[in-house]
Every structure is written in C-alpha cells, then in structure tokens.
Design an enzyme around this catalytic site. Structure first.
Site, PDB file in Angstrom:
ATOM      1  N   GLU A 158       0.816  -1.194   0.016  1.00 48.19           N
ATOM      2  CA  GLU A 158       0.075   0.094   0.109  1.00 48.19           C
ATOM      3  C   GLU A 158       0.859   1.149   0.101  1.00 48.19           C
ATOM      4  OE1 GLU A 158      -3.599  -1.766   3.020  1.00 48.19           O
ATOM      5  OE2 GLU A 158      -2.470   0.076   3.420  1.00 48.19           O
ATOM      6  N   CYS A 168       3.995  -6.659   8.541  1.00 49.86           N
ATOM      7  CA  CYS A 168       4.970  -5.934   9.427  1.00 49.86           C
ATOM      8  C   CYS A 168       5.005  -7.256  10.675  1.00 49.86           C
ATOM      9  CB  CYS A 168       3.991  -4.791  10.107  1.00 49.86           C
ATOM     10  SG  CYS A 168       5.091  -3.931  11.209  1.00 49.86           S
ATOM     11  N   CYS A 202       1.131  -4.417  16.189  1.00 52.07           N
ATOM     12  CA  CYS A 202       0.455  -3.152  17.362  1.00 52.07           C
ATOM     13  C   CYS A 202      -1.014  -3.974  17.139  1.00 52.07           C
ATOM     14  CB  CYS A 202       0.684  -1.976  17.008  1.00 52.07           C
ATOM     15  SG  CYS A 202       2.228  -1.461  16.697  1.00 52.07           S
ATOM     16  N   CYS A 227      -3.206  -2.082  14.967  1.00 45.86           N
ATOM     17  CA  CYS A 227      -2.887  -1.791  13.298  1.00 45.86           C
ATOM     18  C   CYS A 227      -3.105  -2.879  12.449  1.00 45.86           C
ATOM     19  CB  CYS A 227      -1.703  -1.359  13.379  1.00 45.86           C
ATOM     20  SG  CYS A 227      -0.408  -1.158  11.899  1.00 45.86           S
ATOM     21  N   GLY A 250       4.714  -1.730   7.620  1.00 41.11           N
ATOM     22  CA  GLY A 250       6.110  -2.068   8.086  1.00 41.11           C
ATOM     23  C   GLY A 250       6.790  -0.987   8.971  1.00 41.11           C
ATOM     24  N   SER A 285       8.980   6.995  10.813  1.00 41.31           N
ATOM     25  CA  SER A 285       8.008   6.557  11.818  1.00 41.31           C
ATOM     26  C   SER A 285       8.386   5.151  12.385  1.00 41.31           C
ATOM     27  CB  SER A 285       6.613   6.885  11.535  1.00 41.31           C
ATOM     28  OG  SER A 285       5.901   6.494  12.880  1.00 41.31           O
ATOM     29  N   SER A 324       6.659   5.882  17.809  1.00 38.42           N
ATOM     30  CA  SER A 324       5.197   5.422  18.073  1.00 38.42           C
ATOM     31  C   SER A 324       4.984   5.291  19.610  1.00 38.42           C
ATOM     32  CB  SER A 324       4.358   4.400  17.278  1.00 38.42           C
ATOM     33  OG  SER A 324       4.446   4.859  15.845  1.00 38.42           O
ATOM     34  N   LEU A 325       5.094   6.028  20.516  1.00 41.18           N
ATOM     35  CA  LEU A 325       5.115   5.716  21.899  1.00 41.18           C
ATOM     36  C   LEU A 325       3.881   5.281  22.658  1.00 41.18           C
ATOM     37  CD1 LEU A 325       6.909   6.079  24.445  1.00 41.18           C
ATOM     38  CD2 LEU A 325       6.247   8.437  24.464  1.00 41.18           C
ATOM     39  N   HIS A 326       2.650   5.747  22.000  1.00 43.75           N
ATOM     40  CA  HIS A 326       1.334   5.265  22.593  1.00 43.75           C
ATOM     41  C   HIS A 326       1.455   5.424  23.941  1.00 43.75           C
ATOM     42  CE1 HIS A 326       1.046   4.272  18.397  1.00 43.75           C
ATOM     43  NE2 HIS A 326       1.869   2.967  18.663  1.00 43.75           N
ATOM     44  N   CYS A 357      -2.831   2.403   8.094  1.00 40.13           N
ATOM     45  CA  CYS A 357      -1.822   1.394   7.609  1.00 40.13           C
ATOM     46  C   CYS A 357      -2.317  -0.048   7.411  1.00 40.13           C
ATOM     47  CB  CYS A 357      -0.754   0.947   8.504  1.00 40.13           C
ATOM     48  SG  CYS A 357      -0.226   2.538   9.409  1.00 40.13           S
TER      49      CYS A 357
HETATM   50  N1  SAH Z   1       5.751   0.837  12.236  1.00 45.51           N
HETATM   51  C1  SAH Z   1       6.039   2.467  12.351  1.00 45.51           C
HETATM   52  C2  SAH Z   1       4.942   3.090  11.118  1.00 45.51           C
HETATM   53  C3  SAH Z   1       3.458   2.619  11.316  1.00 45.51           C
HETATM   54  S1  SAH Z   1       2.329   3.720  10.520  1.00 45.51           S
HETATM   55  C4  SAH Z   1       5.366   2.854  13.744  1.00 45.51           C
HETATM   56  O1  SAH Z   1       4.892   2.153  14.326  1.00 45.51           O
HETATM   57  O2  SAH Z   1       5.505   4.006  13.684  1.00 45.51           O
HETATM   58  C5  SAH Z   1       2.465   5.288  11.440  1.00 45.51           C
HETATM   59  C6  SAH Z   1       1.451   5.547  12.415  1.00 45.51           C
HETATM   60  O3  SAH Z   1      -0.086   4.993  12.390  1.00 45.51           O
HETATM   61  C7  SAH Z   1       2.023   4.782  13.729  1.00 45.51           C
HETATM   62  O4  SAH Z   1       1.928   5.704  14.909  1.00 45.51           O
HETATM   63  C8  SAH Z   1       0.777   3.537  14.065  1.00 45.51           C
HETATM   64  O5  SAH Z   1       0.824   3.550  15.416  1.00 45.51           O
HETATM   65  C9  SAH Z   1      -0.417   4.475  13.369  1.00 45.51           C
HETATM   66  N2  SAH Z   1      -1.767   3.469  13.296  1.00 45.51           N
HETATM   67  C10 SAH Z   1      -1.413   2.384  12.961  1.00 45.51           C
HETATM   68  N3  SAH Z   1      -2.711   1.880  12.482  1.00 45.51           N
HETATM   69  C11 SAH Z   1      -3.485   2.898  13.016  1.00 45.51           C
HETATM   70  C12 SAH Z   1      -4.935   2.860  13.224  1.00 45.51           C
HETATM   71  N4  SAH Z   1      -5.794   1.976  12.736  1.00 45.51           N
HETATM   72  N5  SAH Z   1      -5.423   4.063  13.412  1.00 45.51           N
HETATM   73  C13 SAH Z   1      -4.647   5.287  13.663  1.00 45.51           C
HETATM   74  N6  SAH Z   1      -3.319   5.030  13.636  1.00 45.51           N
HETATM   75  C14 SAH Z   1      -2.757   3.964  13.283  1.00 45.51           C
END
Ligand code: SAH
Length: 351
Positions: free
Chosen positions: A86, A107, A111, A114, A159, A189, A214-216, A340
């Site tokens: 994508e 990936c 997470c 995701c 990824g 990221s 991506s700390l969350h 993603c």
């Molecule tokens: N692997 C990398 C890139 C991921 S995509 C990373 O973890 O940073 C970029 C951002 O989109 C990340 O912060 C990821 O957590 C977030 N993301 C993934 N799925 C999502 C979703 N369904 N809704 C909102 N954000 C999402």
C-alpha cells in the site's frame, strides 16, 4: 525472483561517465517521461540495456481508492513477485502533496490496533521499490496538475522502516540526491527499536530526516498491552529518554523534529493518568523541537474504539498546559481505509 534494487541500475551505469549517470537519474525522476525510449539524450544501446535489464517503474497499479474532496488517495501496488503493497497520498498545508510510503510488506511488530501486522511480515521492500512508490505518486500528480509534486514523505505505510534500515537509508538518500526534497521534508516513523536507533545517531550514511516514535503510552504496562510482541517496555522507555536527548544534540538543526505519536484507544491509554505520565516523560526530554501527535484511532477492529473528541482534547490540554507542543492529527482518508495495511488486509481476506 529477478533482482529489483538500485544495484542493477548502478551496475549498468558503472562504466558510464558521471554526467551520463546524472542524465539517467534525471530522466527517471522527471515525470514527463514514461519509458527509456523517450530519453533521447542517451545512446540507443544504453536505452536498450536499461529497458531490458532495469525497466521503468517496478510497481504496477492494482487498485486505487480516492476521496477527491479531501484529495486523499490510496493505492495497492503490485510488485514484480506478485506481492501487494500500500501507498497513500494526501494534500498538505503547503498546497503540495505528502506521500505515505511503505517500507515492508506486512509487519512483524503487530500493534493490536494496526492492520499491517495482521498477516505478519512477508518481506522487506527494496530501495528501488520504495523509490518507485514515490515516483508512482509524482507521475500520478503530474497527470492531474503538472505544477504540483510530492513535497513531503512520511514512512507511515506498511512495516517498520528501522527493520529495513539499509533499504530505507538508500531510498531516502537517492530521493534527496535527485529531487529538491531535503531530509527535513521526510519523516521516518518507528515503533522504537534500540539497536537501529543507536546506530543511526553515529551513521554517516543515515540522512538527517525527521523522526517519529510511536510511543502510545509512557506507562510500560499500558504500552505492553498495545505492542505485545516487544518485551521490556520499561527499559525501552528509559532508553528513549536518553536517546531523544542525544538525537537533539547530534541532529542540531532547528528544523529537526522528534515527534512522539500516540494512537488513542478508549479505556486503554486515553485517561488522565496516561496523559500525566506522557507529560512527565516529555518534560524530562524537553526541547523546542519536540512534538506530541495524538492520532485518533482509525477503526480496524470491532473490539477497539476511538475515544470521544472531548477525551482527546482533554488529553491534549494536559500536555499543552504543561508546555508541550501537542497536536491532534487530522484524520484523513477514513472513507478509503487509509490506516496502515487496511486495504491490503481487506484484499487478502477476499483472495
Ligand atoms: N511501524 C511504524 C509505522 C507505522 S504507521 C510505527 O509504528 O511508527 C504510522 C502511525 O500510524 C503509527 O504511529 C501507528 O501506530 C499508527 N497507526 C497504525 N494503525 C492505526 C490505526 N488503525 N489508526 C490510527 N493510527 C494507526
């Protein structure tokens, strides 16, 4: 599988003078051309070799979803081995476009919110496949409006870019060398991986791109729930604090940015305890170039829910009142499954 990285092009150009190399790359990055036959300033023989051994773009459009009103586009691209990846494009506040590129197919991190990790990791993308996504979008925009281009890139597709360190590093350096984009127009990221993060601080080849982690959650047990495949979040949080300070020291340009991203999920990481913990974390690494981005969850799963706007704003206020630059990411592309991996994931379900 036929090799499909930049090494092939480099080998083909090995015995050519520097100016010829430049002409070849210029032609490839110039959206007015569509194949080597149109590149008439190089010899017929070289055109033939390039056509036969390298080809033009190595990604083929498989599906396009668009939201013309928001000017958000998403494509599934087919690679030379038939796998799908994508890539997305959004209008940005400069009136140009930001391309959201993938660095891997699938990936391995998984997470919980995701879609990219749902089917595991298939393979890394080559440097060329990453650049070809960028070239695909530039061609796409050129057909719509030749005045516009991709002015920014975010590695926020499928990824984790740091799990494909060399591929991403080569791709970014290639784009920077052959376009007007600089490292500050590009954001990588990552979920946060100690080894490559340490490496890039002293790697002369690593471009000084902007960085997002991506700390969350700044609470290790909460982060554990969100990213269960990674172990020892407590030690990662300590590492990230130190690393962030070092990052600002080493990459000392005022345009440099480090952003902590948090996908907020109702009842998991959206309460005042999480907001307060994040504020304390940010205060310890404070730098004017630090940002926090709150990302409203884009639904991929029936079990997980996005918090209300009011809750997200309360979270933002805690950080802002504590002096941290905190933004709520505008949610674009919901109509076209732009989170993603969502699109490939739904295509795979149908295969
Ligand atoms: N692997 C990398 C890139 C991921 S995509 C990373 O973890 O940073 C970029 C951002 O989109 C990340 O912060 C990821 O957590 C977030 N993301 C993934 N799925 C999502 C979703 N369904 N809704 C909102 N954000 C999402």
């Amino acid at each position: 599988m036929k090799k499909n990285d930049f090494q092939i092009l480099n080998n083909l150009l090995n015995s050519e003078p520097a100016f010829r190399r430049k002409q070849v790359f210029q032609a490839l990055f110039n959206c007015q051309k569509n194949d080597w036959k149109q590149v008439t300033n190089i010899s017929k023989q070289l055109r033939k070799n390039l056509t036969e051994q390298y080809g033009w773009l190595n990604v083929e459009l498989s599906e396009l979803l668009e939201d013309p009103q928001e000017q958000t586009y998403k494509v599934v691209l087919k690679l030379s081995d038939g796998l799908l990846v994508e890539s997305a494009l959004m209008l940005n506040n400069k009136g140009n476009y930001t391309a959201c590129l993938s660095s891997q197919i699938g990936c391995s991190i998984k997470c919980i919110f995701c879609a990219s990790g749902k089917h595991g990791l298939k393979r890394n993308l080559t440097d060329r496949e990453i650049v070809d996504q960028f070239l695909f979008w530039n061609h796409f925009i050129y057909k719509k409006n030749p005045e516009k281009t991709v002015s920014n890139i975010v590695f926020m597709g499928m990824g984790d870019p740091l799990l494909n360190y060399n591929g991403v590093c080569n791709a970014v350096n290639t784009i920077i060398s052959h376009t007007t984009l600089g490292p500050h127009n590009i954001t990588v990221s990552t979920i946060g991986l100690k080894q490559p993060m340490e490496k890039l601080l002293s790697d002369p080849l690593w471009p000084k791109v902007r960085f997002a982690v991506s700390l969350h959650s700044a609470i290790d047990s909460v982060r554990q729930k969100l990213v269960p495949t990674i172990k020892d979040h407590a030690s990662f949080l300590l590492f990230l604090k130190k690393w962030s300070k070092e990052y600002f020291k080493r990459f000392n340009h005022r345009q440099q940015r480090l952003c902590y991203e948090c996908v907020l999920l109702k009842g998991i990481n959206d309460d005042s305890k999480n907001a307060q913990a994040l504020l304390e974390f940010c205060k310890e690494v404070y730098d004017i170039r630090l940002r926090v981005n709150l990302i409203p969850f884009n639904t991929t799963d029936d079990q997980l829910i996005s918090p209300s706007r009011k809750t997200i704003e309360a979270f933002q206020n805690t950080l802002r009142n504590g002096g941290i630059h905190c933004f709520i990411r505008k949610s674009k592309g919901q109509n076209i499954q732009a989170a993603c991996g969502q699109l490939v994931s739904s295509k795979q379900k149908n295969l």
